[in-house]
Design a protein around this motif. Structure first.
Motif, PDB file in Angstrom:
ATOM      1  N   PHE A  72      -3.265  -6.315  -1.412  1.00 34.25           N
ATOM      2  CA  PHE A  72      -3.236  -4.945  -1.924  1.00 34.25           C
ATOM      3  C   PHE A  72      -4.235  -4.117  -1.109  1.00 34.25           C
ATOM      4  O   PHE A  72      -5.417  -4.459  -1.034  1.00 34.25           O
ATOM      5  CB  PHE A  72      -3.622  -4.905  -3.404  1.00 34.25           C
ATOM      6  CG  PHE A  72      -2.714  -5.698  -4.300  1.00 34.25           C
ATOM      7  CD1 PHE A  72      -1.560  -5.139  -4.804  1.00 34.25           C
ATOM      8  CD2 PHE A  72      -3.020  -7.006  -4.640  1.00 34.25           C
ATOM      9  CE1 PHE A  72      -0.715  -5.867  -5.633  1.00 34.25           C
ATOM     10  CE2 PHE A  72      -2.201  -7.742  -5.473  1.00 34.25           C
ATOM     11  CZ  PHE A  72      -1.034  -7.167  -5.973  1.00 34.25           C
ATOM     12  N   ILE A  73      -3.769  -3.012  -0.516  1.00 33.97           N
ATOM     13  CA  ILE A  73      -4.612  -2.189   0.352  1.00 33.97           C
ATOM     14  C   ILE A  73      -4.849  -0.831  -0.306  1.00 33.97           C
ATOM     15  O   ILE A  73      -3.906  -0.196  -0.781  1.00 33.97           O
ATOM     16  CB  ILE A  73      -3.970  -2.004   1.737  1.00 33.97           C
ATOM     17  CG1 ILE A  73      -3.696  -3.372   2.383  1.00 33.97           C
ATOM     18  CG2 ILE A  73      -4.861  -1.174   2.649  1.00 33.97           C
ATOM     19  CD1 ILE A  73      -2.978  -3.290   3.706  1.00 33.97           C
ATOM     20  N   GLU A  74      -6.140  -0.415  -0.341  1.00 37.23           N
ATOM     21  CA  GLU A  74      -6.539   0.919  -0.807  1.00 37.23           C
ATOM     22  C   GLU A  74      -6.001   1.200  -2.213  1.00 37.23           C
ATOM     23  O   GLU A  74      -6.315   0.491  -3.156  1.00 37.23           O
ATOM     24  CB  GLU A  74      -6.081   1.978   0.203  1.00 37.23           C
ATOM     25  CG  GLU A  74      -6.792   1.899   1.549  1.00 37.23           C
ATOM     26  CD  GLU A  74      -8.266   2.287   1.472  1.00 37.23           C
ATOM     27  OE1 GLU A  74      -8.610   3.317   0.902  1.00 37.23           O
ATOM     28  OE2 GLU A  74      -9.086   1.526   2.012  1.00 37.23           O
ATOM     29  N   ASP A  75      -5.139   2.225  -2.380  1.00 37.96           N
ATOM     30  CA  ASP A  75      -4.681   2.647  -3.703  1.00 37.96           C
ATOM     31  C   ASP A  75      -3.915   1.553  -4.437  1.00 37.96           C
ATOM     32  O   ASP A  75      -3.875   1.543  -5.678  1.00 37.96           O
ATOM     33  CB  ASP A  75      -3.785   3.890  -3.584  1.00 37.96           C
ATOM     34  CG  ASP A  75      -4.567   5.106  -3.105  1.00 37.96           C
ATOM     35  OD1 ASP A  75      -5.812   5.059  -3.199  1.00 37.96           O
ATOM     36  OD2 ASP A  75      -3.953   6.072  -2.644  1.00 37.96           O
ATOM     37  N   ALA A  76      -3.288   0.652  -3.702  1.00 35.91           N
ATOM     38  CA  ALA A  76      -2.540  -0.428  -4.356  1.00 35.91           C
ATOM     39  C   ALA A  76      -3.462  -1.355  -5.143  1.00 35.91           C
ATOM     40  O   ALA A  76      -3.008  -2.064  -6.048  1.00 35.91           O
ATOM     41  CB  ALA A  76      -1.749  -1.232  -3.322  1.00 35.91           C
ATOM     42  N   ILE A  77      -4.768  -1.364  -4.822  1.00 33.05           N
ATOM     43  CA  ILE A  77      -5.712  -2.193  -5.582  1.00 33.05           C
ATOM     44  C   ILE A  77      -5.785  -1.698  -7.011  1.00 33.05           C
ATOM     45  O   ILE A  77      -5.852  -2.498  -7.962  1.00 33.05           O
ATOM     46  CB  ILE A  77      -7.103  -2.163  -4.915  1.00 33.05           C
ATOM     47  CG1 ILE A  77      -7.022  -2.754  -3.496  1.00 33.05           C
ATOM     48  CG2 ILE A  77      -8.117  -2.941  -5.744  1.00 33.05           C
ATOM     49  CD1 ILE A  77      -8.321  -2.691  -2.733  1.00 33.05           C
ATOM     50  N   SER A 119       0.860  -1.188   0.000  1.00 36.49           N
ATOM     51  CA  SER A 119       0.000   0.000   0.000  1.00 36.49           C
ATOM     52  C   SER A 119       0.890   1.230   0.000  1.00 36.49           C
ATOM     53  O   SER A 119       2.102   1.142   0.250  1.00 36.49           O
ATOM     54  CB  SER A 119      -0.931   0.025   1.217  1.00 36.49           C
ATOM     55  OG  SER A 119      -0.215   0.408   2.369  1.00 36.49           O
ATOM     56  N   ALA A 120       0.289   2.385  -0.296  1.00 36.75           N
ATOM     57  CA  ALA A 120       1.036   3.630  -0.231  1.00 36.75           C
ATOM     58  C   ALA A 120       1.302   4.003   1.223  1.00 36.75           C
ATOM     59  O   ALA A 120       0.735   3.414   2.156  1.00 36.75           O
ATOM     60  CB  ALA A 120       0.271   4.743  -0.943  1.00 36.75           C
ATOM     61  N   THR A 121       2.176   4.994   1.426  1.00 37.96           N
ATOM     62  CA  THR A 121       2.461   5.453   2.786  1.00 37.96           C
ATOM     63  C   THR A 121       1.177   5.966   3.432  1.00 37.96           C
ATOM     64  O   THR A 121       0.469   6.785   2.854  1.00 37.96           O
ATOM     65  CB  THR A 121       3.515   6.569   2.752  1.00 37.96           C
ATOM     66  OG1 THR A 121       4.706   6.074   2.126  1.00 37.96           O
ATOM     67  CG2 THR A 121       3.833   7.043   4.154  1.00 37.96           C
TER      68      THR A 121
END
Length: 702
Positions: free
Chosen positions: A549-554, A413-415
């Motif tokens: 994959f979390i949030e934006d990583a999806i 995931s992003a920071t």
């Protein structure tokens, strides 16, 4: 005949036996003996012949029965072959009739195609002649443009020459005229002065009058000269302005002709030079289609033609034709970059996607007219979102090879995207598992985002490398059946693995990704994003992992659908689910005004071909302590297991008849009953501390 032959043979044999017996008896001349011997011989001969005959007759009968059975079998086979041949004849007849019908239909279609081809040939000839005519016309226009350009140059040169010579000539003429008039005035003044001298005293008043007239005349001449100079300047400026106007007119004519030529060329090339609007009547979606076409033309200068739209359950899909001289992918990208402004002008909620469809060679735009109504919790869970209360169970199964999982888990995931929150909940879950030992490596220990509140085996980048070397050594020792640092099941969690570990560690991680399932080990590698190549990984290596994959990583995962081996239909289904789940989470966060650590977050868990959307639990705010499992703090000593089992985050580890219920989001026991669910023995509760709901066993059940 057979019986007659048998009797005759017996009779002959009996007769021969009788004769033989008589001959033997007559040699002794004993009548009784002769009769006895003849009777015995006859019986023996007849019996012998009957035995031999019956034996041969039995063999013949068996041979005949065998032959008869074979003939019956052959007869059955022949009948079957006859039926098959009749069926084949019927099928051949049917096939022949079908073939004749097909040939007839093909002949008709061929005749139609010939007519269409002839018509198409005529159309092509007409288009060819029209193209030749346009090319000739373009040539003529180019000739006219060239002539006008040359004429413009000549006129400009003539005007320049006229400007130069006119100024010189006008100055010379004015100078000569002024000198002549000045000389004449002097002569007149001198003559008048002589007349006045002789009549000075008598004509003083006339002299004064004449001097006044001379003065007035001088002023008039001066005014005339000034007026003439002003007229010259005005004429000069007017000539220059006319020249500039003529040049601008010629330039405009040239630009107009060039534009006309470009339009003709573009018309010949792709047939679409200006936007085309379709009459959709009063349909709102048709109006939106035309407004999008108008905005793209006014702001991007790209002509589009709205071909039509289809309204789905949630999205409206619109197809646009575009100039073939432009690239469809580039047009779609520019529309995506401007989607917020387009939505504001057109009056729609959002443009969900815009792409070039190579199959139809069209721009496909999908938009949502209004903000979708958020779904309730029960509906969203029925659609496939795994609730936060089951998050730990899903992660455990995803890393368990007995459940067709993979022992290596990549969390991306992003920071600030929630990977730390997800990981801490995983640690809390495994601490409730008996005989598990957890290694936590945090090379950025002490940062603002550090809220682990638990022991760590590594707290710097150098210690993180040493910790992973120990994890590799544990794997090799167990493979070789050597004494190892621990005999427990081991979960290694390595934060910032993409940025703080070198390529050698990544190579080692790739080599043991699946092998550690045989050495009672699992590893979690935490990274910044789903961009695999940028972090020195390969997608082939990622296929040996479970991936979270979390949030934006999806979105990054969906962009790499081909690398993950997903079909287009599977990608679209996942995208559709993600839009629903993320909208639900966003709406819940806005409605409840939850802080960041308690916000609803969505994750996508990928294990081979299985894809599952999970709800990330809220931040675990407590201190992580040893429970049924332990956390290693260093490699100097092995942590001892406690003598008693401490209740931990996940109550499903050891099912009991009356498990203690707590909120899976914040671990609070301050909750109330909310509503019933269809799952037997379960109920939905609402947490009084964090405001979230969760499903657990009914606390009133016996």
């Amino acid at each position: 005949m057979a019986k007659l032959s048998k009797f005759s043979q017996i009779a002959v044999a009996s007769g021969l036996g009788l004769v033989g017996g008589l001959l033997l008896g007559s040699s002794g001349r004993n009548l009784a003996l002769s009769i006895g011997l003849s009777s015995g011989g006859a019986l023996f001969g007849g019996g012998l012949v009957a035995f031999v005959y019956d034996t041969k007759l039995g063999r013949v009968r068996l041979d005949l029965n065998s032959k008869l059975y074979e003939l019956q079998n052959e007869n059955i086979k022949l009948k079957a072959l006859l039926q098959t041949s009749e069926k084949l004849v019927s099928d051949l007849q049917t096939a022949r009739e079908t073939a004749l019908q097909t040939i007839f239909a093909l002949k008709s279609e061929l005749a139609t195609l010939k007519l269409d081809l002839q018509g198409a040939n005529g159309t092509v000839k007409n288009l060819t002649s029209e193209r030749d005519r346009l090319l000739i016309k373009i040539g003529e226009l180019e000739g006219e443009v060239k002539i006008l350009t040359d004429l413009c140059g000549e006129k400009e040169a003539e005007l320049q020459e006229f400007q130069t010579t006119f100024s010189t000539r006008l100055d010379n003429e004015l100078t000569q005229e002024f000198a002549a008039k000045k000389s004449q005035l002097i002569k007149d003044e001198v003559g008048k002065e002589f007349d006045l001298t002789s009549q000075a005293f008598s004509l003083l008043e006339e002299m004064q009058s004449m001097m006044k007239e001379v003065y007035d005349l001088h002023q008039m001449q001066r005014h005339t000269l000034l007026s003439t100079h002003s007229q010259y300047q005005s004429h000069h400026q007017g000539a220059i302005a006319k020249k500039d106007e003529a040049i601008e007119a010629l330039i405009d004519l040239k630009d107009s002709l060039e534009l006309r030529v470009r339009i003709l060329e573009q018309t010949i090339a792709d047939g679409l030079t200006t936007p085309e609007y379709k009459d959709f009547g009063v349909d709102l979606n048709g109006k939106a289609t035309n407004l999008i076409t108008e905005w793209v033309w006014n702001h991007l200068e790209i002509p589009l033609k709205g071909l039509g739209f289809s309204e789905g359950e949630e999205l409206v899909t619109v197809g646009f034709e575009y100039p073939k001289s432009l690239q469809g992918e580039a047009i779609a990208q520019r529309i995506v970059e401007s989607k917020l402004e387009i939505c504001r002008v057109v009056g729609i909620f959002e443009i969900s996607s815009c792409f070039h469809d190579p199959t139809t060679d069209r721009i496909i735009l999908k938009y949502r007219r209004e903000r979708p109504k958020p779904l309730n919790d029960e509906t969203i869970y029925k659609l496939g979102l795994v609730p936060a209360s089951l998050f730990g169970d899903e992660i455990f199964k995803a890393t368990d090879h007995k459940s067709k999982g993979k022992p290596t888990l990549r969390i991306m995931s992003a920071t600030g995207g929630g990977k730390g929150i997800a990981t801490k909940n995983i640690v809390a879950y495994f601490l409730g598992m008996p005989d598990w030992e957890i290694w936590l490596s945090d090379p950025l220990d002490g940062s603002e985002e550090d809220y682990w509140n638990c022991p760590k085996v590594a707290k710097s980048p150098s210690e993180a490398g040493q910790a992973y070397a120990q994890f590799i050594k544990l794997h090799k020792d167990r493979q070789a059946k050597r004494p190892a640092i621990t005999d427990r099941f081991t979960l290694g969690i390595f934060d910032e693995f993409d940025k703080q570990h070198d390529d050698d560690d990544k190579k080692s991680a790739t080599e043991i990704m699946t092998a550690i399932r045989h050495t009672k080990q699992r590893q979690i590698l935490i990274g910044q994003s789903g961009e695999v190549g940028a972090n020195h990984w390969t997608w082939d290596a990622m296929k040996n992992c479970s991936m979270l994959f979390i949030e934006d990583a999806i979105g990054t995962a969906l962009k790499h659908d081909k690398d993950l081996g997903w079909s287009l239909s599977k990608k679209r289904e996942l995208l559709k689910q993600y839009e629903k789940f993320s909208e639900w989470a966003r709406s819940k966060n806005e409605t409840l005004n939850l802080p960041g650590e308690n916000a609803h977050r969505i994750a996508l868990l990928v294990v081979g071909d299985r894809c599952t959307f999970l709800e990330i639990p809220s931040a675990h705010k407590g201190i992580l302590r040893d429970g049924a499992g332990v956390i290693r703090s260093s490699f100097d000593a092995t942590p001892a297991l406690p003598n008693i089992s401490i209740p931990q985050y996940v109550p499903q580890v050891k099912p009991v008849s009356h498990p203690e219920i707590e909120c899976p989001h914040c671990s609070s026991i301050n909750f109330r009953r909310h509503s019933s669910v269809k799952k037997p023995g379960c109920h939905r509760y609402s947490c009084n501390d964090c405001g979230k709901t969760f499903v657990a066993r009914d606390n009133r059940s016996n």
